[in-house]
Design a protein around this motif. Structure first.
Motif, PDB file in Angstrom:
ATOM      1  N   PHE B  15       0.823  -1.215   0.000  1.00 15.54           N
ATOM      2  CA  PHE B  15       0.000   0.000   0.000  1.00 15.54           C
ATOM      3  C   PHE B  15       0.858   1.267   0.000  1.00 15.54           C
ATOM      4  CE2 PHE B  15      -2.568   3.196   2.281  1.00 15.54           C
ATOM      5  CZ  PHE B  15      -3.732   3.154   1.544  1.00 15.54           C
ATOM      6  N   ASP B  16       1.959   1.243   0.764  1.00 11.62           N
ATOM      7  CA  ASP B  16       2.832   2.413   0.901  1.00 11.62           C
ATOM      8  C   ASP B  16       3.714   2.643  -0.325  1.00 11.62           C
ATOM      9  OD1 ASP B  16       1.893   2.783   3.431  1.00 11.62           O
ATOM     10  OD2 ASP B  16       3.749   2.255   4.471  1.00 11.62           O
ATOM     11  N   THR B  17       3.953   1.601  -1.125  1.00 10.63           N
ATOM     12  CA  THR B  17       5.025   1.676  -2.120  1.00 10.63           C
ATOM     13  C   THR B  17       4.584   1.417  -3.555  1.00 10.63           C
ATOM     14  OG1 THR B  17       5.584  -0.657  -1.794  1.00 10.63           O
ATOM     15  CG2 THR B  17       6.710   0.945  -0.387  1.00 10.63           C
ATOM     16  N   TRP B  42      13.727   7.398   2.910  1.00 17.91           N
ATOM     17  CA  TRP B  42      13.991   6.103   2.293  1.00 17.91           C
ATOM     18  C   TRP B  42      14.008   5.068   3.392  1.00 17.91           C
ATOM     19  CZ3 TRP B  42      13.838   4.448  -2.547  1.00 17.91           C
ATOM     20  CH2 TRP B  42      14.207   3.115  -2.766  1.00 17.91           C
ATOM     21  N   TYR B  43      13.368   3.879   3.205  1.00 16.38           N
ATOM     22  CA  TYR B  43      12.545   3.496   2.094  1.00 16.38           C
ATOM     23  C   TYR B  43      11.204   4.237   2.162  1.00 16.38           C
ATOM     24  CZ  TYR B  43      11.211   0.563   6.043  1.00 16.38           C
ATOM     25  OH  TYR B  43      10.863   0.146   7.303  1.00 16.38           O
ATOM     26  N   PRO B  44      10.478   4.359   1.043  1.00 17.22           N
ATOM     27  CA  PRO B  44       9.239   5.126   1.033  1.00 17.22           C
ATOM     28  C   PRO B  44       8.228   4.546   2.025  1.00 17.22           C
ATOM     29  CG  PRO B  44       9.882   4.452  -1.193  1.00 17.22           C
ATOM     30  CD  PRO B  44      10.784   3.733  -0.254  1.00 17.22           C
ATOM     31  N   ARG B  45       7.634   5.415   2.792  1.00 15.60           N
ATOM     32  CA  ARG B  45       6.640   4.943   3.768  1.00 15.60           C
ATOM     33  C   ARG B  45       5.652   6.039   4.110  1.00 15.60           C
ATOM     34  NH1 ARG B  45      11.274   4.030   8.309  1.00 15.60           N
ATOM     35  NH2 ARG B  45      12.597   4.149   6.509  1.00 15.60           N
ATOM     36  N   PHE B  46       4.686   5.652   4.898  1.00  9.84           N
ATOM     37  CA  PHE B  46       3.537   6.497   5.221  1.00  9.84           C
ATOM     38  C   PHE B  46       3.911   7.635   6.171  1.00  9.84           C
ATOM     39  CE2 PHE B  46      -0.428   7.186   7.727  1.00  9.84           C
ATOM     40  CZ  PHE B  46      -1.278   7.530   6.680  1.00  9.84           C
ATOM     41  N   VAL B  47       4.943   7.417   6.973  1.00  5.62           N
ATOM     42  CA  VAL B  47       5.276   8.386   8.010  1.00  5.62           C
ATOM     43  C   VAL B  47       6.730   8.820   7.864  1.00  5.62           C
ATOM     44  CG1 VAL B  47       5.916   6.569   9.647  1.00  5.62           C
ATOM     45  CG2 VAL B  47       5.215   8.795  10.523  1.00  5.62           C
ATOM     46  N   PRO B  49      10.240   9.223   9.099  1.00  5.23           N
ATOM     47  CA  PRO B  49      10.946   8.631  10.226  1.00  5.23           C
ATOM     48  C   PRO B  49      11.757   9.667  11.014  1.00  5.23           C
ATOM     49  CG  PRO B  49      12.048   8.084   8.182  1.00  5.23           C
ATOM     50  CD  PRO B  49      10.819   8.857   7.805  1.00  5.23           C
ATOM     51  N   HIS B  52       8.135  12.424  12.044  1.00  8.28           N
ATOM     52  CA  HIS B  52       6.919  11.651  12.289  1.00  8.28           C
ATOM     53  C   HIS B  52       5.649  12.295  11.765  1.00  8.28           C
ATOM     54  CE1 HIS B  52       9.845  10.469  15.564  1.00  8.28           C
ATOM     55  NE2 HIS B  52       9.847   9.481  14.710  1.00  8.28           N
ATOM     56  N   THR B  54       2.887  12.739   8.775  1.00  6.43           N
ATOM     57  CA  THR B  54       2.412  11.871   7.701  1.00  6.43           C
ATOM     58  C   THR B  54       2.130  12.699   6.446  1.00  6.43           C
ATOM     59  OG1 THR B  54       0.186  12.047   8.630  1.00  6.43           O
ATOM     60  CG2 THR B  54       1.448  10.089   9.197  1.00  6.43           C
TER      61      THR B  54
END
Lengths: 390, 138
Positions: B15-17, B42-47, B49, B52, B54
């Motif tokens: 879903f995220d990628t 990286w890596y692609p994500r919802f939040v 890092p 924090h 979104t």
């Protein structure tokens, strides 16, 4: 241990849940988990940056990596439907004990909407976040698990600090010297630095003899209260300090290939124990590869960062040296069934009881068992001591 | 010495990628930026890092970087059983993130830390593509 010690020491301060009349939610997988975590923290007036403890039913490490946090309390205990009650219990104990201050727990599952996601959804039977970032971002490239990851670290350490293959090989040589005094060790015949360098290259710069064994093995331990321990058969070996930290799960997310989260776990464990590296009589440092052990020496403070190579050169981690390391012969020569950490605990305990025969470290009072999980990902340091060390 | 051709495993988007891999199939290397703190994710994500948030968005990366560390694998596993020797490397992108990949289209022995590389996309079948990197022509 007093169960009553938990009373009033921890509380639930934020909650959220999500459902819909259609039976479906828009988000799924990890995205849905992050959404829930953010809202529960908001409910409590806290942010993700406040979190230092993570619980999850499949992998608290993968969740923490996703969130970009470096927790000092981690719990992936999975007991099915009751898992979250267990997480609350563990978190309360951890908080009461001062291991951490803010712990999160989360759950997200979208079996109904997953039916419409032929591709790309978390999917039925798949873990939250799909197949996981390791399958997506690393496995397609043929990185040998786990050997290749350690090779990447060793390669970087050499480029950054000038560490040589000969210095790494010395660790294997010193460890084999210990193994020669352990009749249970897989390999007991002495080896030379040249033997290590001449053994087949596996993933540069790691040769076969830089790598741990693949063997059968087993172990167990029993713990009890200090009070109860006094009346038992063997002299107690006390837990003086403990610390854990993970700063990534897959190698490509390691913040610095030359430094492990052993820096944090060690600092915490040594601090609680009130000891310094110089007080340690014996180090059981997880040696999945020679580079692994070298990184422990630096990160636990036995030498400066980058000085691990010169530090081991004179054989000081072998028999008769100033820092006996992996006296059972280690994962390199004694045994390595896959998860070797058990043998760090058993050997350290036997040494502190004076039960190790020819390989006994004379007068050992304080030992450190330092475990390494996954690919230099999760470090856990236990400082153990005899009664005299209390 | 020329390296053996490597297997091209199909990516496993979630879903995220999904958007990243859809773009890769079109020859585009996407990155995600945090619209709150500006960090490249990286890596692609919802939040994010880092902060924090979104609040994130995609953009097309340069596809260029340098080798941060590498290993020459001498004994492949699984689909890579007969592929050795080949290079697994960690490339530091111009935009900052470091990513795991293979260095292709070159002699494995010629690879070095600090070397300039650029992205290439290889056909993974079924309309999908896998990114790898090759030395930048000078």
């Amino acid at each position: 241990m007093q169960v009553s010690g938990l009373r009033g020491k921890a509380a639930i301060v934020g909650v959220v849940d999500a459902a819909s009349p259609t039976g479906e939610l828009e988000l799924t997988g990890r995205a849905l988990e992050v959404d829930m975590i953010s809202k529960a923290l908001d409910d409590a007036g806290l942010t993700i940056a406040d979190v230092d403890g993570v619980t999850h039913t499949s992998s608290s490490m993968q969740l923490a990596e996703h969130l970009g946090i470096h927790p000092t309390f981690t719990d992936s205990t999975s007991t099915g439907g009751s898992s979250f009650e267990v997480h609350v219990e563990h978190a309360a104990a951890a908080i009461a004990a001062g291991l951490c201050e803010v712990v999160i727990g989360v759950y997200a599952s979208t079996p109904r909407s997953d039916r419409k996601r032929p591709r790309g959804g978390a999917g039925r039977g798949m873990p939250p976040g799909g197949m996981g970032p390791m399958a997506e971002w690393e496995m397609p490239y043929g990185l040998q698990a786990p050997k290749g990851a350690y090779a990447l670290s060793a390669s970087r350490h050499m480029a950054q600090y000038g560490t040589t293959s000969e210095q790494l090989a010395q660790i294997a040589v010193s460890t084999r010297e210990w193994a020669s005094m352990n009749p249970e060790a897989r390999f007991q015949d002495p080896i030379t630095i040249q033997d290590v360098l001449d053994s087949p290259m596996q993933a540069s710069p790691l040769h076969l003899l830089d790598c741990c064994l693949v063997t059968d093995g087993a172990g167990a331990f029993v713990m009890t209260s200090a009070e109860r321990a006094k009346d038992l058969k063997k002299p107690p070996v006390y837990v003086l300090g403990a610390g854990t930290c993970h700063d990534h799960m897959m190698i490509s997310q390691m913040p610095d290939f030359g430094t492990t989260p052993g820096v944090q776990s060690g600092k915490k464990a040594f601090g609680l124990a009130g000891v310094k590296p110089g007080d340690v009589d014996l180090l059981m440092g997880y040696d999945s590869f020679t580079i692994t052990a070298l990184l422990h020496l630096e990160d636990l403070g036995f030498c400066e960062k980058g000085e691990g190579g010169p530090f081991v050169e004179d054989g000081k981690t072998g028999p008769g040296g100033s820092l006996p390391m992996n006296t059972n012969g280690g994962g390199l020569s004694y045994t390595h069934p896959g998860m070797y950490g058990m043998f760090l605990i058993t050997e350290a305990t036997k040494q502190l009881r004076g039960e190790c025969g020819p390989r006994q470290v004379e007068g050992a009072e304080i030992a450190v068992a330092h475990g390494s999980g996954m690919v230099l990902s999760c470090m856990s340091t236990i400082v153990l001591g005899t009664e005299a060390s209390l | 010495m020329t390296a053996n051709p490597l297997p091209v495993p199909a990516p496993s988007p979630n879903f995220d990628t999904q958007e990243f891999w859809d773009a890769a199939a079109q020859g585009k290397f996407l990155l995600k930026r945090c619209d709150s703190c500006g960090v490249i994710i990286w890596y692609p994500r919802f939040v994010c890092p880092d902060c924090h948030s979104t609040d994130t968005s995609w953009f097309e990366g340069s596809g260029k970087g340098t080798i941060y560390t590498y290993t020459i694998v001498r004994k492949g596993q699984g689909p890579y059983k007969d592929a050795a020797p080949f290079v697994v490397a960690y490339v530091e992108l111009e935009e900052g993130p470091r990513i795991l990949t293979n260095i292709v289209e070159c002699d494995p022995e010629s690879v070095s830390i600090g070397q300039a590389v650029e992205v290439v996309f290889q056909d993974a079948g079924d309309g999908a593509a896998l990114y790898r990197f090759r030395p930048t022509e000078t």
